[in-house]
Design an enzyme around this catalytic site. Structure first.
Site, short mmCIF file in Angstrom:
data_model
loop_
_atom_site.label_atom_id
_atom_site.label_comp_id
_atom_site.label_asym_id
_atom_site.label_seq_id
_atom_site.Cartn_x
_atom_site.Cartn_y
_atom_site.Cartn_z
N ILE A 167 11.84 -8.32 -6.11
CA ILE A 167 10.48 -7.66 -6.96
C ILE A 167 9.93 -6.35 -6.20
O ILE A 167 10.06 -6.53 -4.64
CB ILE A 167 9.39 -8.91 -6.79
CG1 ILE A 167 8.11 -8.34 -7.91
CG2 ILE A 167 9.01 -9.48 -5.72
CD1 ILE A 167 7.42 -9.62 -8.02
N ALA A 168 9.76 -5.36 -6.92
CA ALA A 168 9.04 -4.30 -6.19
C ALA A 168 8.16 -3.58 -7.25
O ALA A 168 8.51 -3.69 -8.58
CB ALA A 168 10.12 -3.31 -5.83
N ASN B 101 7.65 -8.38 6.70
CA ASN B 101 6.90 -8.09 5.50
C ASN B 101 5.48 -8.82 5.24
O ASN B 101 5.43 -9.62 4.46
CB ASN B 101 7.85 -8.24 4.39
CG ASN B 101 7.57 -7.23 2.91
OD1 ASN B 101 6.38 -6.92 2.92
ND2 ASN B 101 8.50 -7.21 2.17
N TYR C 52 2.83 -13.80 -1.58
CA TYR C 52 3.30 -15.00 -2.32
C TYR C 52 2.42 -16.23 -1.85
O TYR C 52 2.19 -17.22 -2.49
CB TYR C 52 4.70 -15.13 -1.66
CG TYR C 52 5.78 -14.27 -1.99
CD1 TYR C 52 6.03 -13.96 -3.43
CD2 TYR C 52 6.50 -13.54 -1.02
CE1 TYR C 52 6.71 -12.85 -3.76
CE2 TYR C 52 7.57 -12.59 -1.42
CZ TYR C 52 7.82 -12.45 -2.72
OH TYR C 52 8.55 -11.48 -3.22
N GLU D 152 13.51 -15.29 -0.62
CA GLU D 152 13.48 -15.16 1.14
C GLU D 152 12.61 -13.74 1.06
O GLU D 152 12.96 -12.92 0.32
CB GLU D 152 14.84 -14.70 1.36
CG GLU D 152 15.86 -16.02 1.73
CD GLU D 152 16.83 -16.13 0.57
OE1 GLU D 152 17.08 -15.28 -0.30
OE2 GLU D 152 17.23 -17.41 0.60
C1 LIG Z 1 5.09 -7.31 -2.70
C2 LIG Z 1 4.61 -6.55 -4.14
C3 LIG Z 1 5.55 -6.57 -5.28
C4 LIG Z 1 3.19 -6.76 -4.62
O1 LIG Z 1 3.03 -5.88 -5.81
P1 LIG Z 1 1.49 -5.53 -6.31
O2 LIG Z 1 1.80 -4.92 -7.48
O3 LIG Z 1 1.05 -4.83 -5.26
O4 LIG Z 1 1.07 -7.10 -6.44
P2 LIG Z 1 -0.58 -7.17 -7.09
O5 LIG Z 1 -1.48 -6.06 -7.16
O6 LIG Z 1 -0.39 -8.13 -8.30
O7 LIG Z 1 -1.27 -8.08 -5.84
C5 LIG Z 1 -1.21 -7.38 -4.41
C6 LIG Z 1 -2.53 -7.56 -4.00
O8 LIG Z 1 -3.48 -6.71 -4.83
C7 LIG Z 1 -4.56 -7.46 -5.08
N1 LIG Z 1 -5.11 -6.77 -6.51
C8 LIG Z 1 -4.62 -6.83 -7.63
N2 LIG Z 1 -5.50 -5.97 -8.26
C9 LIG Z 1 -6.25 -4.97 -7.55
C10 LIG Z 1 -7.11 -4.36 -7.98
N3 LIG Z 1 -7.50 -3.93 -9.38
N4 LIG Z 1 -8.07 -3.81 -6.92
C11 LIG Z 1 -7.77 -4.53 -5.56
N5 LIG Z 1 -7.02 -5.22 -5.11
C12 LIG Z 1 -6.10 -5.75 -6.48
C13 LIG Z 1 -4.16 -8.70 -5.39
O9 LIG Z 1 -5.21 -9.73 -5.41
C14 LIG Z 1 -3.36 -8.94 -4.26
O10 LIG Z 1 -3.86 -9.42 -3.25
P3 LIG Z 1 -3.58 -10.54 -2.26
O11 LIG Z 1 -1.89 -10.40 -2.23
O12 LIG Z 1 -4.11 -10.65 -1.14
O13 LIG Z 1 -3.62 -11.82 -3.38
C15 LIG Z 1 4.46 -4.89 -3.69
O14 LIG Z 1 3.72 -4.88 -2.65
C16 LIG Z 1 5.68 -4.27 -3.37
O15 LIG Z 1 6.48 -3.67 -4.24
N6 LIG Z 1 6.30 -4.36 -2.17
C17 LIG Z 1 7.44 -3.43 -1.54
C18 LIG Z 1 8.70 -4.23 -2.08
C19 LIG Z 1 8.70 -5.66 -1.60
O16 LIG Z 1 8.43 -5.98 -0.31
N7 LIG Z 1 8.99 -6.64 -2.19
C20 LIG Z 1 9.11 -8.19 -1.83
C21 LIG Z 1 10.52 -8.51 -1.31
S1 LIG Z 1 10.59 -10.07 -0.88
#
Ligand SMILES: CC(C)(COP(=O)(O)OP(=O)(O)OC[C@H]1O[C@@H](n2cnc3c(N)ncnc32)[C@H](O)[C@@H]1OP(=O)(O)O)[C@@H](O)C(=O)NCCC(=O)NCCS
Length: 159
Positions: A76-77, A115, A122, A110
């Site tokens: 997921i990214a 990370n 999660y 996993e």
């Molecule tokens: C992990 C990942 C997929 C999360 O994606 P994301 O789009 O940032 O996720 P979300 O925005 O839905 O949530 C992330 C955080 O932002 C917060 N958030 C969401 N909308 C928000 C907003 N409008 N303003 C402020 N914060 C916000 C969420 O509450 C969440 O906080 P929490 O994790 O403390 O609960 C992203 O960080 C990523 O691509 N990472 C790199 C790839 C990776 O490591 N993948 C996982 C492999 S196992």
């Protein structure tokens, strides 16, 4: 599915590959190859894949396998400039809704021990660290933590 903030989560199309490759390269120290991403960017009896699209194009994806009653998230990214806006949550939720409709009850994956952002993401969605695969990642020998949780906890939109 159309979520808040003008995001649509939908099954992938062949034209999405270039955007997915770009997001993968911007997200991981050891990115999957284009050939491997192309193989997983599909829906079939095993694979459940979705992309998130905004006005600017594809900004995220989730790739999972159906393994009996478990949805196993492989990847997921979200594009770095689109993180923390709810895109990752929308992707995970839509994948879980589809898996739930098919009768699956658990989600597992996993994640690299280092990370912390993904681990927190999660954990805040109800997954718990249920095991370790020591030295799982070939590029640097990092441990994988196994995280598992009930699908049911991921079906409602987060507030
Ligand atoms: C992990 C990942 C997929 C999360 O994606 P994301 O789009 O940032 O996720 P979300 O925005 O839905 O949530 C992330 C955080 O932002 C917060 N958030 C969401 N909308 C928000 C907003 N409008 N303003 C402020 N914060 C916000 C969420 O509450 C969440 O906080 P929490 O994790 O403390 O609960 C992203 O960080 C990523 O691509 N990472 C790199 C790839 C990776 O490591 N993948 C996982 C492999 S196992």
């Amino acid at each position: 599915m159309s979520g808040a903030g003008g995001i649509t989560v939908r099954p992938p199309r062949p034209g999405d590959l270039a955007a997915v490759v770009g997001i993968e390269k911007g997200s991981f120290s050891d990115p999957w190859s284009e050939a491997f991403l192309s193989e997983e960017l599909t829906n079939d009896v095993l694979r459940l894949c979705l992309v998130a699209e905004s006005a600017g194009g594809v900004c995220g994806y989730i790739m999972a396998w159906r393994v009996a009653d478990q949805l196993h998230v492989l990847n997921i990214a979200v594009a770095p400039g689109r993180r923390r806006q709810g895109v990752g949550s929308d992707l995970l939720r839509e994948a879980c809704l589809r898996a739930w409709a098919e009768g699956m009850t658990e989600v597992t994956l996993e994640v690299r021990r280092g990370n912390s952002e993904a681990r927190r993401f999660y954990r805040h969605r109800g997954l718990q660290e249920t095991g370790v695969r020591p030295g799982y990642y070939g590029d640097n020998g990092e441990d994988a933590l196994i995280m598992t949780g009930p699908l049911e906890g991921l079906l409602e939109p987060r507030r």
